[in-house]
Design an enzyme around this catalytic site. Structure first.
Site, PDB file in Angstrom:
ATOM      1  N   ASP A  79      24.546  38.920  26.715  1.00 41.47           N
ATOM      2  CA  ASP A  79      25.424  37.779  26.478  1.00 41.47           C
ATOM      3  C   ASP A  79      24.602  36.616  25.965  1.00 41.47           C
ATOM      4  OD1 ASP A  79      28.419  37.086  27.050  1.00 41.47           O
ATOM      5  OD2 ASP A  79      27.256  35.289  27.470  1.00 41.47           O
ATOM      6  N   TYR A 156      28.194  25.079  26.704  1.00 42.49           N
ATOM      7  CA  TYR A 156      28.387  25.735  28.006  1.00 42.49           C
ATOM      8  C   TYR A 156      27.547  25.060  29.092  1.00 42.49           C
ATOM      9  CZ  TYR A 156      31.000  29.535  25.832  1.00 42.49           C
ATOM     10  OH  TYR A 156      31.959  30.267  25.168  1.00 42.49           O
TER      11      TYR A 156
END
Ligand code: 1CP
Length: 364
Positions: A79, A156
């Site tokens: 990821d 994020y």
């Protein structure tokens, strides 16, 4: 044949705009929740991060889509958020939900205190997964390594997870641009080392996912996202195992900035479905390869509609090399796997007509 020898290099050729027999194809997020066999391994691993941390399981799910479909590349199962996790932010995923960080960036002091994890230290588990994937692939198709762009990772880290408005990240850019630049520079240097490590471990092509670059205004896109992707690309090794390691930059929503993106040092530009391949080819197709761009929602449509849309995409790009077929964003978890089969079959059957000698001579 040695396990490092490639049996299918169609995609590496297309990234360099060299001749191919048919349009190579892979799908963003091709390993994932739309596959029952993925959900099974995910359950066995316990958590998503445990799955990423196990080279054996990560390699197994990397290969799963290739067992079902004749795709032209594998993408490392991992990821983009492994990097902020290794910077000490503590990543977790609740099943079926988005990512959550235990800590988030709230001040310039938090930025200055962030460590820069090394590809062969804190992130070594990713390099081990790359090595395991290469071993398992045994030269079947090339392995794509990847990262998030500094701006996308920063969102994020500042928001503490996914966001709809990006209010906190944009406020940092607007109110404290110097601090934002320090964060992005730190991320760019960490990511350059991370991608270099992936190439050294066996990645044969690289992709930078700038999923949230398109949320910025044009000037800030250039200064806070694109500039840092260019900085990363400049620092990368561009050859491994005697071949060029092509780099693709994908800014979702970046269609209006294609000329600038094509100048950032990349070999290929990823397109979402809001830009036509014909328009993109006319604007930048003489400089870079183009990857995309079927709307992932199209895979919910009937197989004959999917086939018609594949034909439309191929016709839009037109004849000749430099096209890598893909979706315009990641495949969705609810996608019926048999529709993916129809999609792959359509690309296989319809694309050879756009290549080969006859096609090459008909290119204007
Ligand atoms: O519960 C689960 O099984 C987790 C679902 C999942 C999967 C399968 C996540 C959580 N990540 C992944 C794998 C993944 N993520 C890959 C693997 C290789 C592949 O098959 O393509 C890749 C390349 C990514 C990249 C990624 N992660 C991006 C960039 C590409 C994109 O889709 O925009 C982003 C933004 C993420 C963050 C992330 N990780 C996971 C989720 C659900 C999200 C998105 C959250 C959000 O929308 O903000």
């Amino acid at each position: 044949m040695s396990s490092r020898e490639l049996k299918n290099d169609r995609i590496l050729r297309a990234f360099l705009r060299q001749e191919v027999d048919r349009t190579p194809l892979w799908m963003m997020r091709q390993a994932g929740r739309y596959l029952a066999e993925y959900r099974e391994v995910r359950a066995q691993a316990g958590s998503f991060m445990d799955l990423c941390r196990s080279p054996e399981l990560a390699a197994r799910v990397t290969l799963q889509p290739l067992e079902r479909y004749d795709l032209d590349a594998a993408i490392l199962f991992s990821d983009i958020l492994t990097v902020p996790d290794a910077m000490g932010l503590g990543l977790s995923f609740a099943t079926g939900e988005g990512p959550v960080f235990a800590k988030r960036i709230q001040s310039a002091a938090d930025i200055d205190a962030l460590p820069q994890p090394g590809a062969n230290n804190e992130l070594k588990y990713v390099m081990d997964a790359v090595r395991a994937c290469r071993q398992e692939l045994a030269g079947q198709v090339p392995l794509i390594g990847f990262t998030g762009s500094p701006w996308t990772l920063a969102t994020y880290m500042i928001e503490g997870g996914s966001s709809k408005t990006f209010a906190a990240s944009k406020t940092l850019v607007y109110d404290q641009p110097e601090a934002a630049h320090r964060l992005l520079a730190k991320l760019a240097d960490t990511v350059a080392d991370y991608l270099t490590g992936q190439v050294e471990a066996g990645a044969q092509a690289l992709m930078i996912f700038d999923t949230w670059g398109g949320t910025l205004d044009p000037e800030r896109y250039r200064d806070f996202s694109l500039a840092y992707m260019a900085r990363i690309i400049e620092a990368l090794p561009r050859e491994a195992e005697g071949r060029r390691v092509p780099v693709t930059v994908f800014t979702k929503g970046g269609g209006q900035w294609l000329e600038a993106i094509a100048e950032c040092g990349c070999d290929a530009v990823g397109l979402d479905w809001t830009t036509s391949l014909a328009d993109a080819r006319r604007r930048i197709g003489d400089r870079v390869a183009l990857q995309g761009n079927l709307d992932p929602c199209m895979l919910h449509a009937k197989p004959d509609v999917i086939r018609r849309e594949v034909a439309r995409c191929l016709e839009e790009f037109g004849h000749g090399p430099g096209h890598i077929f893909n979706l315009g964003h990641g495949i969705q978890p609810e996608t019926p796997p048999e529709h993916v089969a129809a999609f792959v079959e359509a690309v296989h059957e319809l694309s050879p007509g756009y290549h080969g000698r006859a096609a090459a001579t008909s290119t204007a």
